[in-house]
Scaffold this motif. Structure first.
Motif, PDB file in Angstrom:
ATOM      1  N   GLN A  65     -52.676   3.314  38.422  1.00  0.00           N
ATOM      2  CA  GLN A  65     -52.595   4.087  39.660  1.00  0.00           C
ATOM      3  C   GLN A  65     -52.892   3.227  40.882  1.00  0.00           C
ATOM      4  OE1 GLN A  65     -54.622   7.786  37.294  1.00  0.00           O
ATOM      5  NE2 GLN A  65     -54.871   7.816  39.511  1.00  0.00           N
ATOM      6  N   VAL A  66     -52.860   1.914  40.689  1.00  0.00           N
ATOM      7  CA  VAL A  66     -53.264   0.983  41.743  1.00  0.00           C
ATOM      8  C   VAL A  66     -52.156  -0.021  42.009  1.00  0.00           C
ATOM      9  CG1 VAL A  66     -54.893  -0.860  42.322  1.00  0.00           C
ATOM     10  CG2 VAL A  66     -55.718   1.225  41.236  1.00  0.00           C
ATOM     11  N   ASN A  77     -39.019  -9.948  48.722  1.00  0.00           N
ATOM     12  CA  ASN A  77     -38.013  -9.072  49.347  1.00  0.00           C
ATOM     13  C   ASN A  77     -37.877  -7.732  48.625  1.00  0.00           C
ATOM     14  OD1 ASN A  77     -37.218 -10.892  51.463  1.00  0.00           O
ATOM     15  ND2 ASN A  77     -36.120 -12.084  49.914  1.00  0.00           N
ATOM     16  N   LYS A  78     -38.989  -7.240  48.104  1.00  0.00           N
ATOM     17  CA  LYS A  78     -38.987  -5.942  47.442  1.00  0.00           C
ATOM     18  C   LYS A  78     -39.022  -4.824  48.475  1.00  0.00           C
ATOM     19  CE  LYS A  78     -41.702  -5.146  43.969  1.00  0.00           C
ATOM     20  NZ  LYS A  78     -42.872  -5.094  43.056  1.00  0.00           N
ATOM     21  N   GLN A  79     -38.445  -3.698  48.103  1.00  0.00           N
ATOM     22  CA  GLN A  79     -38.435  -2.539  48.986  1.00  0.00           C
ATOM     23  C   GLN A  79     -39.282  -1.387  48.448  1.00  0.00           C
ATOM     24  OE1 GLN A  79     -37.029  -2.715  51.996  1.00  0.00           O
ATOM     25  NE2 GLN A  79     -36.427  -4.808  51.508  1.00  0.00           N
ATOM     26  N   TRP A  80     -39.540  -1.373  47.131  1.00  0.00           N
ATOM     27  CA  TRP A  80     -40.240  -0.252  46.522  1.00  0.00           C
ATOM     28  C   TRP A  80     -41.296  -0.730  45.540  1.00  0.00           C
ATOM     29  CZ3 TRP A  80     -39.210   4.764  47.981  1.00  0.00           C
ATOM     30  CH2 TRP A  80     -38.045   4.962  48.726  1.00  0.00           C
ATOM     31  N   THR A  89     -46.998  11.007  36.569  1.00  0.00           N
ATOM     32  CA  THR A  89     -45.646  11.064  37.124  1.00  0.00           C
ATOM     33  C   THR A  89     -45.366   9.758  37.846  1.00  0.00           C
ATOM     34  OG1 THR A  89     -45.804  13.462  37.425  1.00  0.00           O
ATOM     35  CG2 THR A  89     -44.090  12.302  38.684  1.00  0.00           C
ATOM     36  N   LEU A  90     -44.228   9.141  37.565  1.00  0.00           N
ATOM     37  CA  LEU A  90     -43.884   7.870  38.183  1.00  0.00           C
ATOM     38  C   LEU A  90     -43.419   8.115  39.613  1.00  0.00           C
ATOM     39  CD1 LEU A  90     -43.656   4.816  37.632  1.00  0.00           C
ATOM     40  CD2 LEU A  90     -41.264   5.200  36.998  1.00  0.00           C
ATOM     41  N   GLN A  91     -44.093   7.439  40.559  1.00  0.00           N
ATOM     42  CA  GLN A  91     -43.772   7.609  41.969  1.00  0.00           C
ATOM     43  C   GLN A  91     -43.129   6.331  42.512  1.00  0.00           C
ATOM     44  OE1 GLN A  91     -44.340  10.415  43.628  1.00  0.00           O
ATOM     45  NE2 GLN A  91     -45.571  11.507  42.118  1.00  0.00           N
ATOM     46  N   GLY A  92     -42.124   6.499  43.379  1.00  0.00           N
ATOM     47  CA  GLY A  92     -41.548   5.376  44.098  1.00  0.00           C
ATOM     48  C   GLY A  92     -42.099   5.335  45.507  1.00  0.00           C
TER      49      GLY A  92
END
Length: 374
Positions: A65-66, A77-80, A89-92
């Motif tokens: 969760q961290v 260059n990551k966006q998410w 629940t997997l969150q973006g």
């Protein structure tokens, strides 16, 4: 008339630090962390109420969760980001939102101490030397979004800031100034930064002329992963481990334990840490740490040497001449505490003074301190 205030913010991969300098006073760090510590953990998490928590509050959350190493996302260059919340629940999560949240929390912490701290001051930040113009602008943009007035041009190469702190503090400590080349080796959480600089100016007001900067993505995070892989045989023998079917959680817990062991072994010959999520103790020696991270340190040394050799390729002077002119090697960043790295630099430059900033207790503080001197 109010004295000029210069503020340096080192938004680090693992921790962040704010240092300010008013007029000609020495730079001073702001106590942002728990108790009186100046270090603010660069960590974001989601608690059981699906509430964002930042800094030390997030350290006690389950590892999945961290979000750690948020700064590295800009370099990649990551966006998410992807994160599991309390309900699994997997969150973006947008990278820029996470970075702005950390910087906003940092700003509010400072302003609780001094509401007018940032008013009228010049704010500078730092970044890896290998970052592009677009990546630097992205960091500055998120700082402005968080209420920090940082111009794109005020995002400075980390090794340059570290080198300036080193020179100023050598003067204060009445130590000799480099007469040839200063090589800064900054081993941070996410990157290695190297800068070759020529020292000019006076002893009281040294100036640095940067000849070449280089770097790689081999930093503390890469070493943590190497230690984790080394520990896997011990973990395989643990009969019962919390959430044994959740591989993401198991990996995150083991990685956190690996990081703690690496830090302990920077100053000790042997260390033990509980495997988080179990009652098992993991043991490691300094020799085992050296074995685990040896390939990374070898790559690190190669990048340093390639940087020096490149000056010869650029016809500044031949490689042997560059090596002879490197009179001082400054080790900066948390990774520079590791003896294997220090020894590797001494083998590469046996005639040079290989040391950290003489006045700073923590080599990680040299970047923020140098920013305040600029």
């Amino acid at each position: 008339m109010a004295q000029k205030r210069t503020i340096g913010i080192d938004f680090g991969t693992s921790t962040s630090l704010v240092v300010d300098r008013v007029g000609d006073d020495p730079p001073a760090s702001v106590p942002l962390g728990e108790g009186s510590t100046s270090w603010f953990p660069t960590i974001v998490g989601v608690d059981q109420n699906r509430r964002w928590v930042v800094g030390s509050e997030a350290e006690h959350l389950p590892a999945t969760q961290v979000i750690r190493s948020a700064k590295s996302a800009i370099g990649e260059n990551k966006q998410w980001f992807q994160l599991w919340d309390e309900s699994q629940t997997l969150q973006g999560l947008p990278v820029d939102d996470v970075i702005a949240l950390v910087l906003d929390t940092l700003r509010r912490r400072v302003e609780r101490i001094d509401a007018a701290f940032f008013a009228g001051g010049t704010i500078r930040m730092a970044c890896p030397a290998i970052w592009t113009t677009e990546q630097r602008a992205r960091l500055a943009g998120q700082a402005r979004r968080a209420g920090l007035d940082v111009a794109d041009a005020e995002v400075i190469d980390e090794p340059i800031a570290a080198g300036l702190s080193y020179l100023r503090h050598r003067m204060v400590a009445n130590l000799s100034q480099p007469e040839g080349l200063l090589l800064v080796v900054d081993v941070g959480g996410g990157t290695l930064d190297v800068a070759v600089m020529r020292v000019a100016g006076t002893r009281e007001s040294p100036q640095l002329r940067t000849l070449l900067v280089h770097g790689s993505t081999d930093g503390g995070d890469a070493m943590d992963r190497a230690v984790m892989d080394y520990l896997r045989p011990q973990v395989a023998m643990v009969p019962a481990w919390q959430n044994p079917h959740e591989s993401d959680l198991r990996r995150a817990l083991l990685l956190r334990t690996a990081r703690l062991l690496k830090e302990d072994l920077s100053t000790s010959d042997e260390a033990m840490r509980p495997l988080l999520g179990s009652e098992t103790l993991l043991r490691m020696t300094r020799a085992e740490l050296d074995q685990a991270i040896a390939p990374i340190v070898q790559r690190l040394a190669r990048v340093v040497w390639e940087t020096v050799a490149a000056l010869g390729d650029h016809n500044v002077m031949d490689t042997a001449g560059v090596r002879a002119e490197v009179t001082h090697v400054q080790l900066a960043g948390g990774g520079s505490r590791i003896p294997l790295i220090r020894n590797a630099m001494r083998r590469l430059f046996p005639e040079a003074d290989v040391s950290s900033d003489p006045l700073l207790l923590f080599p990680e503080a040299s970047v923020a301190t140098g920013l305040a001197y600029l």
